[in-house]
Write a protein that holds these residues in place. Sequence first.
Motif, mmCIF file in Angstrom:
data_model
loop_
_atom_site.group_PDB
_atom_site.id
_atom_site.type_symbol
_atom_site.label_atom_id
_atom_site.label_comp_id
_atom_site.label_asym_id
_atom_site.label_seq_id
_atom_site.Cartn_x
_atom_site.Cartn_y
_atom_site.Cartn_z
ATOM 1 N N GLU A 1 -0.961 4.474 -1.052
ATOM 2 C CA GLU A 1 -2.449 4.215 -0.587
ATOM 3 C C GLU A 1 -2.676 4.250 0.953
ATOM 4 O O GLU A 1 -3.765 4.084 1.430
ATOM 5 C CB GLU A 1 -2.822 2.786 -1.366
ATOM 6 C CG GLU A 1 -3.055 2.781 -2.760
ATOM 7 C CD GLU A 1 -3.403 1.504 -3.415
ATOM 8 O OE1 GLU A 1 -3.627 0.545 -2.373
ATOM 9 O OE2 GLU A 1 -3.609 1.490 -4.602
ATOM 10 N N ASN A 2 -1.425 4.426 1.493
ATOM 11 C CA ASN A 2 -1.718 4.491 3.033
ATOM 12 C C ASN A 2 -0.814 5.735 3.640
ATOM 13 O O ASN A 2 0.074 6.385 2.889
ATOM 14 C CB ASN A 2 -1.436 3.310 3.855
ATOM 15 C CG ASN A 2 0.141 2.902 3.778
ATOM 16 O OD1 ASN A 2 0.981 3.592 3.658
ATOM 17 N ND2 ASN A 2 0.221 1.630 4.037
ATOM 18 N N TRP B 1 -8.235 -5.407 8.939
ATOM 19 C CA TRP B 1 -7.434 -5.388 7.721
ATOM 20 C C TRP B 1 -8.011 -6.630 6.555
ATOM 21 O O TRP B 1 -8.026 -6.175 5.281
ATOM 22 C CB TRP B 1 -6.101 -5.377 7.744
ATOM 23 C CG TRP B 1 -5.349 -4.267 8.297
ATOM 24 C CD1 TRP B 1 -5.927 -3.129 9.039
ATOM 25 C CD2 TRP B 1 -3.948 -3.747 7.821
ATOM 26 N NE1 TRP B 1 -5.071 -2.147 9.157
ATOM 27 C CE2 TRP B 1 -3.822 -2.354 8.464
ATOM 28 C CE3 TRP B 1 -3.119 -4.025 7.022
ATOM 29 C CZ2 TRP B 1 -2.795 -1.753 8.389
ATOM 30 C CZ3 TRP B 1 -1.768 -3.264 7.003
ATOM 31 C CH2 TRP B 1 -1.864 -2.160 7.847
ATOM 32 N N ARG C 1 2.306 1.920 -3.320
ATOM 33 C CA ARG C 1 1.313 2.445 -4.292
ATOM 34 C C ARG C 1 0.657 3.768 -3.653
ATOM 35 O O ARG C 1 -0.193 4.097 -4.678
ATOM 36 C CB ARG C 1 0.308 1.361 -4.417
ATOM 37 C CG ARG C 1 0.454 0.125 -5.034
ATOM 38 C CD ARG C 1 -0.633 -0.751 -5.437
ATOM 39 N NE ARG C 1 -1.628 -0.775 -4.254
ATOM 40 C CZ ARG C 1 -1.688 -2.270 -3.454
ATOM 41 N NH1 ARG C 1 -0.689 -2.783 -3.863
ATOM 42 N NH2 ARG C 1 -2.333 -2.161 -2.528
ATOM 43 N N SER D 1 -6.465 4.508 7.475
ATOM 44 C CA SER D 1 -5.352 3.491 6.794
ATOM 45 C C SER D 1 -5.393 2.588 8.020
ATOM 46 O O SER D 1 -5.327 1.263 7.624
ATOM 47 C CB SER D 1 -4.245 4.325 6.432
ATOM 48 O OG SER D 1 -4.241 5.273 5.466
ATOM 49 N N GLN E 1 0.851 -1.192 -0.029
ATOM 50 C CA GLN E 1 -0.143 0.135 0.094
ATOM 51 C C GLN E 1 1.000 1.412 -0.137
ATOM 52 O O GLN E 1 0.359 2.229 -0.870
ATOM 53 C CB GLN E 1 -1.074 -0.130 1.168
ATOM 54 C CG GLN E 1 -2.034 -1.078 1.147
ATOM 55 C CD GLN E 1 -2.871 -1.005 2.455
ATOM 56 O OE1 GLN E 1 -2.573 -0.422 3.646
ATOM 57 N NE2 GLN E 1 -4.004 -1.905 2.413
#
Length: 664
Positions: A352-353, A444, A350, A550, A347
Amino acid sequence: MGVKGLYTFVVTTCPDGCLVINLKDMAENHCRTYPGSVPVLVVDAMSCLRHWYTPESWVCGGQWREYRSNLDSFINRFTTAGIKLVFCFDGLVEQKKRNEWVKRRLRNNKEIAKIFEFIKANKQQPGRGMFFIPSGLATFTRSALKSLGQETMCSLQEADYEIAAYAQKNNCMGILGEDTDYLIYDTVPYFSISKLHLDSLETVMYSRQNLCHWLGLSVPDLPLFACLLGTDTVPERAMEGFRNQCLSSYRAKRQSCDKKADAIIAVANYISTIPHVCESLMDLEKMLPLGSDKLILRKGIESYLLPEQHSPWLPCDFKSTLQLAEEQKKDFPICLDQEIFQIAKEQHIRAENHMIYNILSHAEVECSNTLEDEYDTSLPGQALIYCPARQHIYSILLESAKDASGAYPVVKEWFVYAGNSLQQPDLVQPKQLPGGNPNLRTLWLNRDAETEKQRLWTFLACFQLQDSAEDLRALETPFFAICSLLLYLVLQVDSLSLEDLHAFMAQALCLQEKSAAQLADLQLAQIDSRAVQLGSLFVRGLGMLLMANSACGFPFQIDDLMPWHVFDGKLFQEKYHQAHRGCPLYQLLEHSARVTMHKVSESIGPYLQSKLSKWEENPEQTKTKQLHNPSAGKANGESLNKLVPSLNFSPQMAKMMLLKAINE
């Protein structure tokens, strides 16, 4: 950033070091050379932020809709020219560059102090010469680019290294940024973002080959050359004596009045006259006052070598030794659950967090400067205000890392705030949620309805709002976010007034009907320094919501928590001035915003009414809790009581809501 003094030298002294080129032409040439390929430009996003942020207003907290619209235009210009962009952000600060990071943050503090001094004296924003990027710009730019369909990455080490390596490995047409390190790496061409004319796609290419030709060096010599000039890894001051020796010898043969340029040429001249073997570097190390780290030059050279590259100046086994040390360090993250750690790592790459990988890998995080007035003692720094929330987030992430006694590992925080010299990190102890922490794997990995509720409860518990989960769920996500954040700020900040809350609510509600163009046209008669800090505080709070989201397994989509949905700096300033002139909330709102405000009141009203009923049943118990809870005083100040009329609730209702959040 980059090599000390090299940019000025290339621009002013090196013939053909700067070549004006057209990126569209370069892309077409790339396609002819590599038929069937798509020309890719790798963008060093961190060095581009200042150039991307073109809205006129920058001190008020950010013109986020304008900014996102500008990013869209930037991307479209390259897409039209057939160029694909890949954006890369710094994902962490490496230890070898921590000292340089600290120096820059402390310099930034002085710049920010001058900005507030100007605002207080002139009631206006300073000119662009004092420009400072809005707080949280890097964090939210990542999400903006992803929402616009762009490939976006965060680095696992120094971003410029990963950018240079990615560009070389993937045969990209070039790197777009503003960092002279890209002249040192043996990689693809390097183009300037500061010289870019977006309409024509003309910019400057800094030529690595022409620089080498002018200096009498080869490309493999450039890493040693850079280290002797000074980099973020090798301190400039440590090499000063050596450069002066080179300069004295060089000037004995040549007359010149440009000492800095002569020093650079003299260093290059020295390198060109010695054998290009590792023994020469060993001899050089004996001459230099390297202090406690005798291998700093070798490490500096090695830091510029991309995968499969070698240097004639280094022993054959030196690189593998460093790699082994790095691998050993990475094999032992703080997080013991390898599946969770791998998810966080992917993540992170990418983009994304937010901060999660850094916590799980080595429990160390940083936050750069915020536009805060160090002399306004009524408003604590955002780092301190949001610390209780971060402590809860840390506990969720590090639950599996507790030792045999049940103690969490401490988290090292490098957060900038007034009075913090940054000589060492703050050691922050994670704090368990009320009633205990949920299992991170459950949060998660599970996707059932019960876990969805647990994610939301955990998210709110990070901000001491877990008791309001069901009621806040009735709100649309942007208003859920702003109500959660404002309730948290009410709990934490004594000086937050009714007028401040009116301004926050009014601008968020009115923003829903505003386009980027309308916001750009908004003119302010004056700027208030306190509102500037409140705007930055709010935007940093959105970053905390993003971090909690996140950590809790994403109860919300990332885009739902972005500032362009709930905040505009100029609009907030306008509503702030109106509210502090005595304008009631309903007059601050436009018609459609009043309808939305009514829905917000309907959603939260029953929840507050239930708290009032409990208070009326047992008021003495509440008073006892209040007396024994120092934090409860924050909920009972006169300024907070005034929050209630804006939502048509009594002061007792607001007190009970806040006391409930504090005491549970």
